[in-house]
Scaffold this motif. Sequence first.
Motif, PDB file in Angstrom:
ATOM      1  N   ALA A  21       3.665  -2.942   7.703  1.00 44.73           N
ATOM      2  CA  ALA A  21       3.237  -4.100   6.911  1.00 44.73           C
ATOM      3  C   ALA A  21       4.446  -4.848   6.377  1.00 44.73           C
ATOM      4  CB  ALA A  21       2.335  -3.660   5.758  1.00 44.73           C
ATOM      5  N   ALA A  22       5.487  -4.118   5.991  1.00 45.18           N
ATOM      6  CA  ALA A  22       6.704  -4.747   5.491  1.00 45.18           C
ATOM      7  C   ALA A  22       7.399  -5.526   6.608  1.00 45.18           C
ATOM      8  CB  ALA A  22       7.642  -3.694   4.907  1.00 45.18           C
ATOM      9  N   ARG A  23       7.381  -5.008   7.806  1.00 42.62           N
ATOM     10  CA  ARG A  23       7.978  -5.701   8.954  1.00 42.62           C
ATOM     11  C   ARG A  23       7.203  -6.980   9.288  1.00 42.62           C
ATOM     12  NH1 ARG A  23       9.202  -0.966  13.322  1.00 42.62           N
ATOM     13  NH2 ARG A  23      10.769   0.082  12.082  1.00 42.62           N
ATOM     14  N   ALA A  24       5.901  -6.910   9.060  1.00 43.35           N
ATOM     15  CA  ALA A  24       5.070  -8.069   9.398  1.00 43.35           C
ATOM     16  C   ALA A  24       5.258  -9.199   8.384  1.00 43.35           C
ATOM     17  CB  ALA A  24       3.607  -7.664   9.465  1.00 43.35           C
ATOM     18  N   GLY A  25       5.835  -8.857   7.252  1.00 38.42           N
ATOM     19  CA  GLY A  25       6.102  -9.894   6.258  1.00 38.42           C
ATOM     20  C   GLY A  25       4.847 -10.288   5.510  1.00 38.42           C
ATOM     21  N   ASN A  26       4.703 -11.650   5.321  1.00 45.16           N
ATOM     22  CA  ASN A  26       3.559 -12.168   4.566  1.00 45.16           C
ATOM     23  C   ASN A  26       2.223 -11.811   5.200  1.00 45.16           C
ATOM     24  OD1 ASN A  26       4.074 -13.294   2.166  1.00 45.16           O
ATOM     25  ND2 ASN A  26       4.170 -15.426   2.894  1.00 45.16           N
ATOM     26  N   GLU A  27       2.170 -11.807   6.510  1.00 44.33           N
ATOM     27  CA  GLU A  27       0.915 -11.509   7.210  1.00 44.33           C
ATOM     28  C   GLU A  27       0.490 -10.045   6.998  1.00 44.33           C
ATOM     29  OE1 GLU A  27       3.514 -12.922   9.087  1.00 44.33           O
ATOM     30  OE2 GLU A  27       2.722 -14.926   8.741  1.00 44.33           O
ATOM     31  N   GLY A  28       1.409  -9.173   6.642  1.00 45.44           N
ATOM     32  CA  GLY A  28       1.099  -7.745   6.479  1.00 45.44           C
ATOM     33  C   GLY A  28       0.869  -7.329   5.039  1.00 45.44           C
ATOM     34  N   ARG A  29       0.838  -8.309   4.088  1.00 39.66           N
ATOM     35  CA  ARG A  29       0.677  -7.956   2.671  1.00 39.66           C
ATOM     36  C   ARG A  29      -0.664  -7.292   2.396  1.00 39.66           C
ATOM     37  NH1 ARG A  29       2.113 -13.000  -0.809  1.00 39.66           N
ATOM     38  NH2 ARG A  29       2.073 -11.576  -2.562  1.00 39.66           N
ATOM     39  N   GLY A  30      -1.716  -7.800   2.979  1.00 38.60           N
ATOM     40  CA  GLY A  30      -3.038  -7.195   2.769  1.00 38.60           C
ATOM     41  C   GLY A  30      -3.083  -5.779   3.328  1.00 38.60           C
ATOM     42  N   PHE A  31      -2.410  -5.650   4.485  1.00 40.31           N
ATOM     43  CA  PHE A  31      -2.365  -4.326   5.098  1.00 40.31           C
ATOM     44  C   PHE A  31      -1.547  -3.361   4.255  1.00 40.31           C
ATOM     45  CE2 PHE A  31      -1.188  -1.350   8.572  1.00 40.31           C
ATOM     46  CZ  PHE A  31      -2.481  -0.970   8.905  1.00 40.31           C
ATOM     47  N   ALA A  32      -0.524  -3.866   3.574  1.00 39.64           N
ATOM     48  CA  ALA A  32       0.323  -3.041   2.696  1.00 39.64           C
ATOM     49  C   ALA A  32      -0.490  -2.515   1.523  1.00 39.64           C
ATOM     50  CB  ALA A  32       1.518  -3.846   2.197  1.00 39.64           C
ATOM     51  N   VAL A  33      -1.392  -3.365   0.990  1.00 38.62           N
ATOM     52  CA  VAL A  33      -2.250  -2.937  -0.125  1.00 38.62           C
ATOM     53  C   VAL A  33      -3.172  -1.822   0.349  1.00 38.62           C
ATOM     54  CG1 VAL A  33      -4.104  -3.655  -1.688  1.00 38.62           C
ATOM     55  CG2 VAL A  33      -2.130  -5.148  -1.329  1.00 38.62           C
ATOM     56  N   VAL A  34      -3.748  -1.984   1.518  1.00 34.78           N
ATOM     57  CA  VAL A  34      -4.635  -0.953   2.082  1.00 34.78           C
ATOM     58  C   VAL A  34      -3.847   0.326   2.315  1.00 34.78           C
ATOM     59  CG1 VAL A  34      -6.051  -0.317   4.080  1.00 34.78           C
ATOM     60  CG2 VAL A  34      -6.220  -2.615   3.105  1.00 34.78           C
ATOM     61  N   ALA A  35      -2.649   0.219   2.850  1.00 31.79           N
ATOM     62  CA  ALA A  35      -1.812   1.399   3.103  1.00 31.79           C
ATOM     63  C   ALA A  35      -1.477   2.104   1.801  1.00 31.79           C
ATOM     64  CB  ALA A  35      -0.542   0.993   3.841  1.00 31.79           C
ATOM     65  N   SER A  36      -1.230   1.343   0.763  1.00 32.85           N
ATOM     66  CA  SER A  36      -0.930   1.939  -0.542  1.00 32.85           C
ATOM     67  C   SER A  36      -2.142   2.706  -1.081  1.00 32.85           C
ATOM     68  CB  SER A  36      -0.516   0.824  -1.519  1.00 32.85           C
ATOM     69  OG  SER A  36      -0.342   1.352  -2.812  1.00 32.85           O
ATOM     70  N   GLU A  37      -3.316   2.130  -0.924  1.00 33.08           N
ATOM     71  CA  GLU A  37      -4.545   2.808  -1.383  1.00 33.08           C
ATOM     72  C   GLU A  37      -4.811   4.070  -0.557  1.00 33.08           C
ATOM     73  OE1 GLU A  37      -6.539   2.171  -4.065  1.00 33.08           O
ATOM     74  OE2 GLU A  37      -4.936   0.752  -4.579  1.00 33.08           O
ATOM     75  N   VAL A  38      -4.566   3.983   0.722  1.00 34.13           N
ATOM     76  CA  VAL A  38      -4.749   5.164   1.590  1.00 34.13           C
ATOM     77  C   VAL A  38      -3.777   6.260   1.165  1.00 34.13           C
ATOM     78  CG1 VAL A  38      -4.490   6.030   3.948  1.00 34.13           C
ATOM     79  CG2 VAL A  38      -5.697   3.881   3.533  1.00 34.13           C
ATOM     80  N   ARG A  39      -2.520   5.889   0.857  1.00 36.98           N
ATOM     81  CA  ARG A  39      -1.535   6.866   0.405  1.00 36.98           C
ATOM     82  C   ARG A  39      -1.996   7.515  -0.897  1.00 36.98           C
ATOM     83  NH1 ARG A  39       3.192   4.258  -1.354  1.00 36.98           N
ATOM     84  NH2 ARG A  39       3.115   3.218   0.642  1.00 36.98           N
ATOM     85  N   LYS A  40      -2.532   6.685  -1.811  1.00 39.09           N
ATOM     86  CA  LYS A  40      -3.019   7.221  -3.091  1.00 39.09           C
ATOM     87  C   LYS A  40      -4.175   8.200  -2.853  1.00 39.09           C
ATOM     88  CE  LYS A  40      -4.421   5.863  -7.694  1.00 39.09           C
ATOM     89  NZ  LYS A  40      -5.776   5.950  -8.092  1.00 39.09           N
ATOM     90  N   LEU A  41      -5.102   7.840  -1.962  1.00 40.68           N
ATOM     91  CA  LEU A  41      -6.209   8.754  -1.628  1.00 40.68           C
ATOM     92  C   LEU A  41      -5.682  10.048  -1.008  1.00 40.68           C
ATOM     93  CD1 LEU A  41      -8.865   6.283  -0.183  1.00 40.68           C
ATOM     94  CD2 LEU A  41      -9.002   7.553  -2.329  1.00 40.68           C
ATOM     95  N   ALA A  42      -4.672   9.939  -0.172  1.00 42.13           N
ATOM     96  CA  ALA A  42      -4.082  11.128   0.449  1.00 42.13           C
ATOM     97  C   ALA A  42      -3.459  12.023  -0.605  1.00 42.13           C
ATOM     98  CB  ALA A  42      -3.051  10.717   1.495  1.00 42.13           C
ATOM     99  N   GLU A  43      -2.761  11.427  -1.566  1.00 39.94           N
ATOM    100  CA  GLU A  43      -2.151  12.221  -2.635  1.00 39.94           C
ATOM    101  C   GLU A  43      -3.213  12.875  -3.504  1.00 39.94           C
ATOM    102  OE1 GLU A  43       0.479   9.513  -4.618  1.00 39.94           O
ATOM    103  OE2 GLU A  43       1.926   9.530  -2.971  1.00 39.94           O
ATOM    104  N   ASP A  44      -4.292  12.123  -3.822  1.00 34.77           N
ATOM    105  CA  ASP A  44      -5.400  12.699  -4.600  1.00 34.77           C
ATOM    106  C   ASP A  44      -6.057  13.856  -3.843  1.00 34.77           C
ATOM    107  OD1 ASP A  44      -4.909  10.848  -6.577  1.00 34.77           O
ATOM    108  OD2 ASP A  44      -6.618   9.539  -6.071  1.00 34.77           O
ATOM    109  N   SER A  45      -6.225  13.668  -2.533  1.00 36.26           N
ATOM    110  CA  SER A  45      -6.817  14.740  -1.712  1.00 36.26           C
ATOM    111  C   SER A  45      -5.945  15.983  -1.726  1.00 36.26           C
ATOM    112  CB  SER A  45      -7.006  14.264  -0.268  1.00 36.26           C
ATOM    113  OG  SER A  45      -7.924  13.213  -0.205  1.00 36.26           O
ATOM    114  N   LYS A  46      -4.624  15.749  -1.658  1.00 35.56           N
ATOM    115  CA  LYS A  46      -3.694  16.881  -1.665  1.00 35.56           C
ATOM    116  C   LYS A  46      -3.768  17.619  -3.000  1.00 35.56           C
ATOM    117  CE  LYS A  46       1.064  18.134  -0.733  1.00 35.56           C
ATOM    118  NZ  LYS A  46       2.388  17.680  -0.312  1.00 35.56           N
ATOM    119  N   GLU A  47      -3.835  16.864  -4.112  1.00 33.77           N
ATOM    120  CA  GLU A  47      -3.958  17.491  -5.431  1.00 33.77           C
ATOM    121  C   GLU A  47      -5.264  18.271  -5.559  1.00 33.77           C
ATOM    122  OE1 GLU A  47      -3.364  14.735  -8.664  1.00 33.77           O
ATOM    123  OE2 GLU A  47      -1.516  13.965  -7.761  1.00 33.77           O
TER     124      GLU A  47
END
Length: 173
Positions: free
Chosen positions: A52-78
């Motif tokens: 998403a960072a490589r995609a620049g502005n077009e990947g910002r929405g995807f970056a938000v989704v990736a961040s939420e997925v990472r948060k869910l993964a961390e919560d699942s791990k906990e």
Amino acid sequence: MSFSGITEEIKTLLGEIHGVKQIAEQITPLSNAIQQIAEQTNLLALNASIEAARAGNEGRGFAVVASEVRKLAEDSKELSTSIHRLVNESNQQISVVSKRIHHMTELTEASQKEIRNVQSGIMTVQMEMENYMDMFKRNRAELHHIVEAIRQINHTTDELVSFSSAIIEKMNR
């Protein structure tokens, strides 16, 4: 309920506790699998964030989704770690309860053995008492015969005294 019934109930309870422990042990691999999925998801989210960072502005929405997925993964791990910890604590408690119940079974069996020993002793005392009663009855019967024999001897002695007196009287005449 008898001691053997209690012992059987305790053994049944031990079996059920063992079944609970086996179920808890089956949860551990599932928890580990959840943890692995969470780690892989976290890596995918990290990769997605990089893309998403490589995609620049077009990947910002995807970056938000990736961040939420990472948060869910961390919560699942906990959560997986908490489940694993609770399963371990549960297994430890089950082991403690199992040992105590096993100890209760040993105490119950020991008590049962002591009661059998006491019962055996009571039966021995009862048999001895019966033997003494039989001996007492025999002695009483023998004593009765002796008393009867003494009466007969007394009666015979009285007759001899009377007979002797009669002979002495006839001799004196």
